[in-house]
Write an enzyme that holds these catalytic residues in place. Sequence first.
Site, short mmCIF file in Angstrom:
data_model
loop_
_atom_site.label_atom_id
_atom_site.label_comp_id
_atom_site.label_asym_id
_atom_site.label_seq_id
_atom_site.Cartn_x
_atom_site.Cartn_y
_atom_site.Cartn_z
N SER A 149 67.75 29.58 37.39
CA SER A 149 68.41 30.64 36.55
C SER A 149 69.61 30.02 35.73
CB SER A 149 68.61 31.73 37.44
OG SER A 149 69.63 31.34 38.58
N GLY A 150 69.78 28.87 35.44
CA GLY A 150 70.74 28.34 34.67
C GLY A 150 70.47 28.74 33.14
N GLU B 245 84.83 15.62 22.04
CA GLU B 245 84.82 14.73 23.51
C GLU B 245 84.22 13.61 22.98
OE1 GLU B 245 82.49 17.03 26.44
OE2 GLU B 245 82.92 18.71 25.28
N ASP C 77 64.94 19.41 43.20
CA ASP C 77 63.71 20.00 43.49
C ASP C 77 62.66 20.06 42.67
OD1 ASP C 77 65.27 20.45 45.80
OD2 ASP C 77 65.44 22.76 45.33
N HIS D 103 80.37 11.00 35.40
CA HIS D 103 81.26 11.59 34.49
C HIS D 103 82.41 10.66 34.91
CE1 HIS D 103 84.32 13.95 32.26
NE2 HIS D 103 83.18 14.77 32.11
N ARG E 61 80.53 8.14 27.60
CA ARG E 61 80.68 8.10 28.87
C ARG E 61 80.43 6.94 29.74
NH1 ARG E 61 79.00 14.19 30.07
NH2 ARG E 61 80.74 15.15 29.01
N GLU F 208 67.95 20.50 32.43
CA GLU F 208 68.27 19.19 32.78
C GLU F 208 67.20 18.45 33.74
OE1 GLU F 208 72.16 18.88 34.68
OE2 GLU F 208 71.65 17.08 35.68
N SER G 290 74.07 18.95 26.57
CA SER G 290 73.07 19.04 27.62
C SER G 290 72.66 20.84 27.59
CB SER G 290 73.66 18.91 28.84
OG SER G 290 72.83 19.67 30.18
N LEU G 291 73.93 21.61 27.31
CA LEU G 291 73.66 23.09 27.28
C LEU G 291 72.88 23.26 25.90
CD1 LEU G 291 77.15 24.29 28.23
CD2 LEU G 291 74.87 24.39 29.45
P1 FAD Z 1 71.07 24.78 36.00
O1 FAD Z 1 72.17 25.18 35.31
O2 FAD Z 1 71.52 23.52 36.92
O3 FAD Z 1 70.23 25.56 36.87
C1 FAD Z 1 69.31 25.37 37.68
C2 FAD Z 1 68.90 26.54 38.50
O4 FAD Z 1 67.37 26.18 39.14
C3 FAD Z 1 69.66 27.05 39.35
O5 FAD Z 1 69.79 28.26 39.37
C4 FAD Z 1 69.23 26.76 40.73
O6 FAD Z 1 69.61 27.70 41.91
C5 FAD Z 1 67.67 26.73 40.60
N1 FAD Z 1 66.91 25.69 41.54
C6 FAD Z 1 67.00 24.80 41.67
N2 FAD Z 1 65.96 24.45 42.65
C7 FAD Z 1 65.37 25.53 42.86
C8 FAD Z 1 64.24 25.81 43.76
N3 FAD Z 1 63.80 24.91 44.56
N4 FAD Z 1 63.85 26.98 43.79
C9 FAD Z 1 64.48 28.06 43.30
N5 FAD Z 1 65.45 27.67 42.31
C10 FAD Z 1 66.00 26.51 42.34
N6 FAD Z 1 76.97 20.28 29.74
C11 FAD Z 1 77.22 20.37 28.33
O7 FAD Z 1 76.46 20.49 27.47
N7 FAD Z 1 78.56 20.78 28.30
C12 FAD Z 1 79.56 20.80 29.19
O8 FAD Z 1 80.59 21.25 29.00
C13 FAD Z 1 79.13 20.49 30.62
N8 FAD Z 1 80.00 20.53 31.45
C14 FAD Z 1 79.45 20.36 32.92
C15 FAD Z 1 80.57 20.48 33.85
C16 FAD Z 1 80.30 20.42 35.21
C17 FAD Z 1 80.99 20.45 36.38
C18 FAD Z 1 78.73 20.20 35.41
C19 FAD Z 1 78.24 19.91 36.97
C20 FAD Z 1 77.76 19.82 34.33
C21 FAD Z 1 78.26 19.89 33.22
N9 FAD Z 1 77.21 19.98 32.02
C22 FAD Z 1 77.65 20.10 30.69
C23 FAD Z 1 75.72 19.77 32.25
C24 FAD Z 1 75.32 21.30 32.17
O9 FAD Z 1 75.97 22.07 32.83
C25 FAD Z 1 73.89 21.30 32.92
O10 FAD Z 1 73.13 20.06 32.40
C26 FAD Z 1 72.89 22.49 32.28
O11 FAD Z 1 74.13 23.53 32.85
C27 FAD Z 1 71.75 22.46 33.03
O12 FAD Z 1 71.17 23.75 33.01
P2 FAD Z 1 69.88 24.12 33.52
O13 FAD Z 1 69.54 25.37 33.10
O14 FAD Z 1 68.94 22.92 33.16
O15 FAD Z 1 69.93 23.69 35.06
C1 SIN Z 2 83.08 17.78 29.96
O1 SIN Z 2 83.60 18.87 29.84
O2 SIN Z 2 83.55 17.04 30.13
C2 SIN Z 2 81.60 18.19 30.66
C3 SIN Z 2 80.89 17.94 29.36
C4 SIN Z 2 79.49 17.44 29.42
O3 SIN Z 2 78.99 17.04 30.79
O4 SIN Z 2 78.76 17.46 28.57
#
Ligand code: FAD
Ligand code: SIN
Length: 522
Positions: free
Chosen positions: A11-12, A112, A218, A239, A285, A370, A386-387
């Site tokens: 739920s990201g 950035e 996972d 990072h 980076r 991701e 990434s977002l």
């Molecule tokens: P996530 O947002 O990680 O969501 C994964 C979901 O899957 C979660 O809800 C988790 O609970 C669920 N899940 C996992 N395994 C299971 C399972 N087995 N069963 C059920 N649910 C499960 N990127 C940018 O582009 N810009 C930024 O500014 C930036 N800043 C960042 C800052 C930080 C501190 C971090 C950690 C990352 C940052 N990133 C940034 C990277 C970016 O946030 C992530 O790569 C992105 O949010 C991933 O989104 P997603 O939906 O793929 O996964």
């Molecule tokens: C940050 O704000 O430095 C994180 C940005 C990213 O991971 O893309």
Amino acid sequence: MYNFDFLVIGSGLAGLTFALKAAEFGSVAIVTKREINEANTSYAQGGISGVMNLVDDSYEKHINDTLVAGAGLCDKKAVEAMVKEAPRLINELMTRGVEFTKKNGKLHLGREGGHSENRVVHVDDATGMEVENVMVRNVRNHPNITVFEHHFAMELLTEHHLGKKAKYLKNIHCYGAYVLDEATGKVHRMLAKRTILATGGAGAVYAKTTNPDIATGDGIAMAYRAKAKIRNMEFVQFHPTALNVPEADSFLISEALRGHGAILRNADGVAFMEQYDARKELAPRDIVARAIDDQLKKRGDKSVFLDITHLPDDETRNAFPNIYETCLQYGIDITKQLIPVVPAAHYFCGGVETDLVGKTSVQQLYACGEVAYTGVHGANRLASNSLLEALYFADRAVDAAIIGVDKTTFNEKIPQWDESGTFNTKEWVLISHNREELQQIMSNYVGIVRSDLRLERALRRQTLLYEEVEDFYSRTRVSIPLFELRNLISIAYLIIRAAMDRKESCGLHYNIDFEDSIGQTI
Ligand code: FAD
Ligand code: SIN
């Protein structure tokens, strides 16, 4: 009750984007292992990259910056497609209710590392929290979406669960997942016509990470067990600047600070980045993280320091309220004091291989965000891409996943989960010991700088842990910590093997036994 057209795991931003769009075409379940908003997305700081100002910026520049950061290993077609859709997807987020920071009525665009222009839309320095909250509000209001919080996806359902061996199958299909309900301890067979992995990354495989502890890989591990293709796992992004205060749990100090003029200094106060790259603090980076690693090793220091004290206090407080307040809690006033920082595991460029519309090598299984390897990041991800990747590939995956969904049937032959097994409560403590041991192995031997010898050591130790944990698993009933540990051990294996197989240094994979393929000097 547990049959859905679309089963979204995670739920990201990727999972929620997919769910909202797919819900227009059928029933959707979102399964998520903690509260809905506990995801890496919520922790994102810097923002989302996109060409929102066609006067100074252009798609060509964003594409080129992405390709340069990716050190020659990006899929150019994927990059071009994603970059060109960024403005539409960012506007869509605004339509859903995200209020990005504006100055004089216009979107404020941050800068950035690796970006040649200001092109990062953001919500102060806590972009992810606002984006996630808005998406969750939209999801909660949608009648076609059922959310299962505290439900852990354990295994993808494939022909394997019908007793068929993968090597005899031409095509493997995914029919849903076995999902553990944390509250009842019951495992549900969730059947789906389309399954979407949106489970994020695996930062928890390292001792120091900017990720929350849900990031246990996972989805990649499940897909690997289901025989999906996994790619580029050696490219783990560290990072450069996580807060180095023990209690702070590697809180991220956004790259946007450097985009705003912050300078990296060593313990003697020397600004060292110019020794490593002409772009100094704004180099991609991988280069900045390696430069810091080099300084720490050469000098024997525990930290380098980020210095933003030269900016007016108000400007710093206004631009970075979240970072300012958090550092203050740890006794650091960033307007007056230097911030101790070290690199920490942050992002996985590799993952479950997909095509340009999010399809994996397993039929009816999609991956976005991701967890996926889509080709856009190559050997190193450009900041804030990434977002954008999560938004773009979730959007494309819906277009692909809806095709033929009305003609697909649920595979009711898949058996219910076999609940047998005994608890072995005396030994549970071993799980946390094993997790820490694995994190130490990965940090010591498979970090920013690698060598053949270190990788061999890592593999020997990982193999031992694998054998011990598989033995424990075969004698024990399922639990989330045990599943996460098994998954982390698979992730470690995939990273180490991929690192051993790559006979060069490139982007985030730096092996001292091989020349850097693009001639970097560290
Ligand atoms: P996530 O947002 O990680 O969501 C994964 C979901 O899957 C979660 O809800 C988790 O609970 C669920 N899940 C996992 N395994 C299971 C399972 N087995 N069963 C059920 N649910 C499960 N990127 C940018 O582009 N810009 C930024 O500014 C930036 N800043 C960042 C800052 C930080 C501190 C971090 C950690 C990352 C940052 N990133 C940034 C990277 C970016 O946030 C992530 O790569 C992105 O949010 C991933 O989104 P997603 O939906 O793929 O996964
Ligand atoms: C940050 O704000 O430095 C994180 C940005 C990213 O991971 O893309």
